[in-house]
Scaffold this active site. Structure first.
Site, mmCIF file in Angstrom:
data_model
loop_
_atom_site.group_PDB
_atom_site.id
_atom_site.type_symbol
_atom_site.label_atom_id
_atom_site.label_comp_id
_atom_site.label_asym_id
_atom_site.label_seq_id
_atom_site.Cartn_x
_atom_site.Cartn_y
_atom_site.Cartn_z
ATOM 1 N N HIS A 108 -80.829 62.058 28.024
ATOM 2 C CA HIS A 108 -81.506 63.275 28.463
ATOM 3 C C HIS A 108 -82.929 62.957 28.891
ATOM 4 O O HIS A 108 -83.249 62.970 30.064
ATOM 5 C CB HIS A 108 -81.485 64.324 27.337
ATOM 6 C CG HIS A 108 -82.196 65.586 27.681
ATOM 7 N ND1 HIS A 108 -83.100 66.185 26.839
ATOM 8 C CD2 HIS A 108 -82.154 66.364 28.792
ATOM 9 C CE1 HIS A 108 -83.583 67.282 27.407
ATOM 10 N NE2 HIS A 108 -83.023 67.419 28.596
ATOM 11 N N PRO A 117 -78.155 68.753 25.655
ATOM 12 C CA PRO A 117 -78.524 68.627 27.075
ATOM 13 C C PRO A 117 -78.279 67.261 27.708
ATOM 14 O O PRO A 117 -78.417 67.132 28.927
ATOM 15 C CB PRO A 117 -80.029 68.941 27.057
ATOM 16 C CG PRO A 117 -80.484 68.505 25.705
ATOM 17 C CD PRO A 117 -79.329 68.790 24.773
ATOM 18 N N CYS A 139 -84.887 64.964 19.452
ATOM 19 C CA CYS A 139 -85.827 65.547 20.414
ATOM 20 C C CYS A 139 -85.316 66.880 20.970
ATOM 21 O O CYS A 139 -86.024 67.875 20.977
ATOM 22 C CB CYS A 139 -86.101 64.575 21.549
ATOM 23 S SG CYS A 139 -86.961 63.081 21.033
ATOM 24 N N HIS A 140 -84.068 66.886 21.453
ATOM 25 C CA HIS A 140 -83.535 68.100 22.079
ATOM 26 C C HIS A 140 -82.128 68.451 21.612
ATOM 27 O O HIS A 140 -81.466 69.277 22.218
ATOM 28 C CB HIS A 140 -83.585 67.970 23.607
ATOM 29 C CG HIS A 140 -84.955 67.726 24.118
ATOM 30 N ND1 HIS A 140 -85.416 66.462 24.432
ATOM 31 C CD2 HIS A 140 -86.006 68.571 24.316
ATOM 32 C CE1 HIS A 140 -86.685 66.537 24.819
ATOM 33 N NE2 HIS A 140 -87.061 67.802 24.758
ATOM 34 N N GLY A 141 -81.647 67.767 20.568
ATOM 35 C CA GLY A 141 -80.396 68.174 19.931
ATOM 36 C C GLY A 141 -79.119 67.705 20.583
ATOM 37 O O GLY A 141 -78.089 68.378 20.451
#
Length: 197
Positions: free
Chosen positions: A137, A176, A161-163
Site C-alpha cells: 500500500h 487497502p 499503518c493502514h490495516g
C-alpha cells in the site's frame, strides 16, 4: 637524312618529377597527420569518459548486498524471521502443513491479487515462503514475522499503518493494499541455505 635515335611519342607522359611528385607525398603525409590526430583525440576522450562512466557503477558495499545467503536450519515450522536485503526487510517463513492447507484451500476468486501458494514458492520447497517485508500500500513494514506480533485476521501478516491483512501465503486479503507481498528472486543452494538476489 638520318633517323633520330629518339622518336617522341606525343601520347606518352614523362615521369613525374619535382613539385607534382612532392604533392603526391604531401597528401599521404596529411592523411597520416589526420589519422594520428583523430587517434590521439579518441584516446584522450576514452581517458576522460572511462572514469566518468565508471563512477556510475554501484559501489562495493551495494554490490556486497546484491545477494545474501540465509541459513534456514534454525527456523522451526510455523516460525518466521526477518532479515535485511538491499536495505529492505525480508520475511522468511517456514509454513506448517496446516498453514499450507489453509493457503491452498482459498479459492483464487476470493483473492484481490490471485496467486496460488505454488506460484509464490519454489517447487520442492513449498513450506518456505520468502517475501519482501514491505506493504504494497504505502511501504510500511507489516507485523507477523516476530515472536508475539499480530498476524492479522488471516494468520499471516498485519500492516499497522493502514490495516492491511495478509494470509499465510502473504497474499492480501483485507485492507487497502492492492497487491500481495512481493516475492524476491531467490534460489536454494542446499536444503538449508537460500540465496536471495
Amino acid at each position: 637524312m638520318a633517323t633520330p635515335d629518339y622518336v617522341e611519342n606525343p601520347t606518352q607522359q614523362p615521369p613525374l618529377t619535382g613539385p607534382a611528385e612532392e604533392a603526391g607525398d604531401g597528401v599521404r603525409r596529411r592523411d597520416f597527420i589526420n589519422i594520428a590526430a583523430l587517434s590521439f583525440a579518441g584516446v584522450g576522450a576514452a581517458t576522460v569518459l572511462i572514469p566518468l562512466v565508471n563512477q556510475m557503477n554501484p559501489s562495493a558495499d551495494v554490490l556486497a548486498l546484491a545477494s545474501i545467503e540465509v541459513d534456514l536450519s534454525k527456523i522451526a515450522p510455523g516460525q518466521a524471521i526477518k532479515t535485511m536485503w538491499r536495505k529492505q526487510p525480508v520475511f522468511i517463513r517456514n509454513l506448517t502443513p496446516k498453514e499450507i492447507g489453509e493457503a491452498n484451500a482459498v479459492p483464487l476468486s476470493a483473492l484481490r491479487d490471485p496467486q496460488t501458494l505454488a506460484d509464490r514458492t519454489k517447487e520442492g520447497h513449498i513450506n518456505w515462503l520468502i517475501t519482501l517485508g514491505v506493504c504494497t500500500h504505502l511501504g510500511c513494514v507489516p507485523l507477523g514475522a516476530g515472536e508475539g506480533e499480530a498476524k492479522g485476521d488471516f494468520g499471516g501478516y498485519f500492516c499497522p499503518c493502514h490495516g492491511s491483512h495478509y494470509d499465510t501465503a502473504a497474499r492480501v486479503r483485507k485492507g487497502p493494499a492492492p497487491l500481495n507481498l512481493q516475492v524476491p528472486e531467490y534460489a536454494f543452494k542446499s536444503d538449508t541455505v537460500v540465496q536471495i538476489g
